[in-house]
Design an enzyme around this catalytic site. Sequence first.
Site, PDB file in Angstrom:
ATOM      1  N   HIS A 258      -6.440   3.535  -4.233  1.00  0.00           N
ATOM      2  CA  HIS A 258      -6.628   3.290  -3.023  1.00  0.00           C
ATOM      3  C   HIS A 258      -6.397   1.568  -2.865  1.00  0.00           C
ATOM      4  O   HIS A 258      -5.257   1.382  -3.064  1.00  0.00           O
ATOM      5  CB  HIS A 258      -8.080   3.652  -2.434  1.00  0.00           C
ATOM      6  CG  HIS A 258      -8.247   3.271  -0.878  1.00  0.00           C
ATOM      7  ND1 HIS A 258      -7.031   3.144  -0.010  1.00  0.00           N
ATOM      8  CD2 HIS A 258      -9.375   3.311  -0.056  1.00  0.00           C
ATOM      9  CE1 HIS A 258      -7.787   3.012   1.258  1.00  0.00           C
ATOM     10  NE2 HIS A 258      -9.033   3.295   1.073  1.00  0.00           N
ATOM     11  N   HIS A 309       4.192   8.111  -0.238  1.00  0.00           N
ATOM     12  CA  HIS A 309       2.795   8.040   0.704  1.00  0.00           C
ATOM     13  C   HIS A 309       2.512   9.239   1.005  1.00  0.00           C
ATOM     14  O   HIS A 309       3.387  10.344   1.244  1.00  0.00           O
ATOM     15  CB  HIS A 309       3.030   7.183   1.767  1.00  0.00           C
ATOM     16  CG  HIS A 309       1.872   6.750   2.379  1.00  0.00           C
ATOM     17  ND1 HIS A 309       1.294   7.486   3.605  1.00  0.00           N
ATOM     18  CD2 HIS A 309       0.821   5.532   2.369  1.00  0.00           C
ATOM     19  CE1 HIS A 309       0.299   6.884   4.123  1.00  0.00           C
ATOM     20  NE2 HIS A 309      -0.230   5.900   3.258  1.00  0.00           N
ATOM     21  N   ASP A 366       1.752  -1.137  -0.584  1.00  0.00           N
ATOM     22  CA  ASP A 366       1.575  -2.104  -1.543  1.00  0.00           C
ATOM     23  C   ASP A 366       2.864  -2.695  -2.367  1.00  0.00           C
ATOM     24  O   ASP A 366       2.535  -3.570  -3.342  1.00  0.00           O
ATOM     25  CB  ASP A 366       0.580  -1.071  -2.805  1.00  0.00           C
ATOM     26  CG  ASP A 366      -0.635  -0.553  -2.209  1.00  0.00           C
ATOM     27  OD1 ASP A 366      -1.265  -1.679  -1.520  1.00  0.00           O
ATOM     28  OD2 ASP A 366      -1.047   0.517  -2.026  1.00  0.00           O
TER      29      ASP A 366
END
Length: 424
Positions: A258, A309, A366
């Site tokens: 996460h 994702h 990210d």
Amino acid sequence: MKTLKEIYQANEELNYIDSSLYSRYRVKAGLRNDNGTGVKVGLTKICDVIGYKFVHEKKYNIDGQLIYRGYPINYLVDKQPKDHVFGFEEVAFLLIFGTLPTEEQLQEFKDYLLNFKMGPVDLQYETPNILNALQIEVLKLYAKDPSADTDDLEERMMKGLNILASIPLFTFSYARNKVFKSYPYPDKSLAENILCMARGNDQYTLEEARILDILLMVHADHGGGNNSTFANVVISSTGTDIYSCISAAIGSLKGPKHGGANCKVTNMFKAIFHEVGFTTDKLTLKKIANRLLDKDFFDHSGLIYGIGHAIYTKSDPRALLIQQQCEMLAKSKGQEDIYNCIHTFEKVAVEVMKERKGIDVCANVDYYSGYVYSLLGIENDLFTPLFAISRTAGWVSHHLENRQSNRKLIRPANVYVGEMEGNE
């Protein structure tokens, strides 16, 4: 005599659940449907995440959208004035209160957050991780609050604002081993104060402050289904205090699957640079991408961190916004060669994933965020705490929404697939 560890190891097979049993018993592993979409478990007015659509029960990938209270994130970023930096404060207000603030409301909100005075902070922790330290400090706020367990919505909201104001001060008090009881520049934005506390000085450019502000904006929320927000909502449904709920969300965000993913991306880049330098040769980078998938490079996990994702397919709007800022900042700091390598690897990794797995993927939030933090002079250990600082706005919003509208206890069920002993 065997140790308890040896006993547990000897009985590991008794605790193993065959993955095929999930489909047999029609259980949604990881709360995922067979087509990879998330199982719908709640309703929200706060945030929507869009990456595909269904037409006649067929799934079509589309450009990703992140919607805060009906406003696309791109709109909220683009509408920010060029001469000052209060985008995160505006987004936090929008998420918590449900509407964009007037100038006067935004000023009052900003004044409350940035003029916050923190009580005593004990920097003597036994944990080496800042996220655990944040959990401890948030729970200490409960101990200091004479009405911590109130279920009054307005009171919970004010407690949430106090947590939102406290977490940046907790973060940098721990990181710098220096107590920040208040913000160094309460007349400036949170992004500017973070840069000052991170660097230990006020030598930053308006461009740098705006870029950090955008990072805070795009991390503020991501719908009710992300792991940390869902953990927060599950615990909120019990009626417990807001401090316990936010502490649990921080614990979830700490996980490398996460919030900790940005550090994984950064370390993966370091390994690539060490292996092949700042190359933009696609063939060379393609070999690296394949080695990552083959568990023959970096951490041997078989993952290309920052690529792919659960919802976004063609594009992640957050990644696109950060990538634009990353390119501009890298050029201003003379790091075009590093940026070009990272940007080329993104394209190659997407191609390899399509070739190897037959799926459409994109860079996620990210992929570029860690590198941008580095360009801003912020070290790796602060990447995920910065995520927590920003996401607290979303956590508070979903906590309040749950207490107001979704008051049924969240109690899912499991299917027992173990043995039955002692039956004739």
